[in-house]
Design a protein around this motif. Structure first.
Motif, short mmCIF file in Angstrom:
data_model
loop_
_atom_site.label_atom_id
_atom_site.label_comp_id
_atom_site.label_asym_id
_atom_site.label_seq_id
_atom_site.Cartn_x
_atom_site.Cartn_y
_atom_site.Cartn_z
N LEU A 19 0.94 -1.33 0.03
CA LEU A 19 -0.02 0.01 0.05
C LEU A 19 0.91 1.12 -0.14
O LEU A 19 0.74 2.12 -0.81
CB LEU A 19 -0.94 0.07 1.26
N THR A 47 -1.12 14.46 1.30
CA THR A 47 -2.60 13.77 1.55
C THR A 47 -3.28 13.83 2.96
O THR A 47 -4.30 13.25 3.28
CB THR A 47 -2.56 12.40 0.92
N GLY A 50 -5.69 10.89 5.02
CA GLY A 50 -6.56 10.36 4.05
C GLY A 50 -7.98 10.45 3.58
O GLY A 50 -8.41 9.76 2.81
N ILE A 54 -9.64 8.79 0.25
CA ILE A 54 -10.60 7.80 0.41
C ILE A 54 -11.98 8.03 -0.44
O ILE A 54 -12.70 7.34 -1.04
CB ILE A 54 -10.73 7.29 1.78
N ALA A 57 -11.63 8.19 -4.08
CA ALA A 57 -11.51 6.59 -4.67
C ALA A 57 -12.89 6.05 -4.65
O ALA A 57 -13.12 5.12 -5.53
CB ALA A 57 -10.40 6.00 -3.75
N ALA A 78 -3.08 7.68 7.41
CA ALA A 78 -3.78 7.49 6.31
C ALA A 78 -3.82 6.13 5.89
O ALA A 78 -4.66 5.53 5.38
CB ALA A 78 -3.27 8.54 5.17
N LYS A 81 -6.55 3.98 7.68
CA LYS A 81 -7.98 4.29 7.10
C LYS A 81 -8.05 3.61 5.76
O LYS A 81 -9.25 3.28 5.50
CB LYS A 81 -8.16 5.91 6.93
N VAL A 82 -7.27 3.74 4.87
CA VAL A 82 -7.32 3.14 3.61
C VAL A 82 -7.41 1.53 3.52
O VAL A 82 -8.20 1.06 3.18
CB VAL A 82 -5.89 3.23 2.72
N SER A 85 -10.96 0.99 4.74
CA SER A 85 -11.93 1.31 3.60
C SER A 85 -12.06 0.18 2.62
O SER A 85 -13.00 0.08 2.01
CB SER A 85 -11.63 2.81 3.25
N GLN A 87 -10.50 -0.09 -0.22
CA GLN A 87 -10.55 0.78 -1.67
C GLN A 87 -9.15 0.17 -2.22
O GLN A 87 -8.08 0.65 -1.75
CB GLN A 87 -10.42 2.16 -1.32
N ILE A 90 -6.03 2.86 -4.46
CA ILE A 90 -5.31 3.84 -3.73
C ILE A 90 -4.04 3.32 -3.41
O ILE A 90 -3.76 2.16 -2.83
CB ILE A 90 -6.01 4.29 -2.33
N LEU A 92 -0.05 4.74 -1.53
CA LEU A 92 0.24 6.07 -0.71
C LEU A 92 2.00 5.98 -0.84
O LEU A 92 2.60 4.87 -0.99
CB LEU A 92 0.14 5.75 0.69
#
Length: 212
Positions: A19, A47, A50, A54, A57, A78, A81-82, A85, A87, A90, A92
């Motif tokens: 990630l 960012t 995040g 997010i 995205a 961040a 959180k990603v 999520s 998602q 994304i 980083l």
């Protein structure tokens, strides 16, 4: 605001290097392969924790997003959180965005976001502002033709400076919004700072521009 040190951050980033990409310059020109699809790529410089990336995205599942954040303690938040999520679009980067041309090649990026950047209000620090012409030169190189640059801030001085900088650089101003939250844009994703500042009554400014 000084961020609290997280002594476990290095271990966390290494455990999640799929990630938070290590050595991103190695992927220069090949980011679509890293994502594993042919979707357009948008980047956010600074960012934060995040929330914005997010939200974007989720709103745009057919776009890949790369968030760049220098502060290690912040990008860890961040990343958490990603992960929560789930998602898939994304990535980083824990990097200094002083020269994005070291990370991205010509015409590789289809959209860019600068949200609540440091205003660097003193004249002697002008070259550090992310809308200074030296930064615009590198943005123009990595962005695709007609790609949109979106800039949001609560700092009127920085906003005015940025409008002049964009105009002098020959950019096309597609939107200049002097009070973004007066007539809310349903597609606008708020950053953590944006929520904080707007709740205090601060006016939020936004400009969307592209290079000719």
């Amino acid at each position: 605001m000084r961020q609290r040190n997280k002594p476990w951050a290095d271990d966390f980033l290494m455990e999640n290097k799929q990630l938070v990409i290590q050595n991103p310059s190695e992927h220069r020109g090949n980011w679509k392969a890293v994502f594993g699809n042919d979707h357009p790529i948008h980047i956010e410089v600074g960012t934060g924790k995040g929330q914005f990336i997010i939200g974007m995205a989720k709103q745009n599942p057919d776009v890949n997003f790369i968030g760049i954040e220098l502060a290690k303690s912040v990008i860890v938040s961040a990343a958490e959180k990603v992960i929560e999520s789930e998602q898939p679009n994304i990535l980083l980067l824990n990097e200094n965005a002083s020269d994005l041309r070291e990370i991205f090649t010509e015409n590789e990026i289809a959209g860019m976001y600068l949200n609540f950047s440091d205003p660097w209000p003193k004249n002697r620090h002008e070259k550090r502002r992310l809308t200074h012409h030296a930064f615009l030169e590198q943005y123009k190189e990595i962005l695709k033709e007609q790609a949109q640059l979106t800039f949001k801030t609560d700092n009127r001085g920085l906003f005015e400076y940025s409008l002049v900088s964009f105009s002098q650089f020959g950019m096309r101003l597609e939107e200049v919004n002097l009070h973004l939250h007066a007539f809310p844009d349903p597609l606008n994703i708020k950053t953590e700072y944006e929520e904080k500042f707007s709740e205090k009554g601060s006016r939020i400014y936004r400009v969307q521009a592209s290079f000719n």
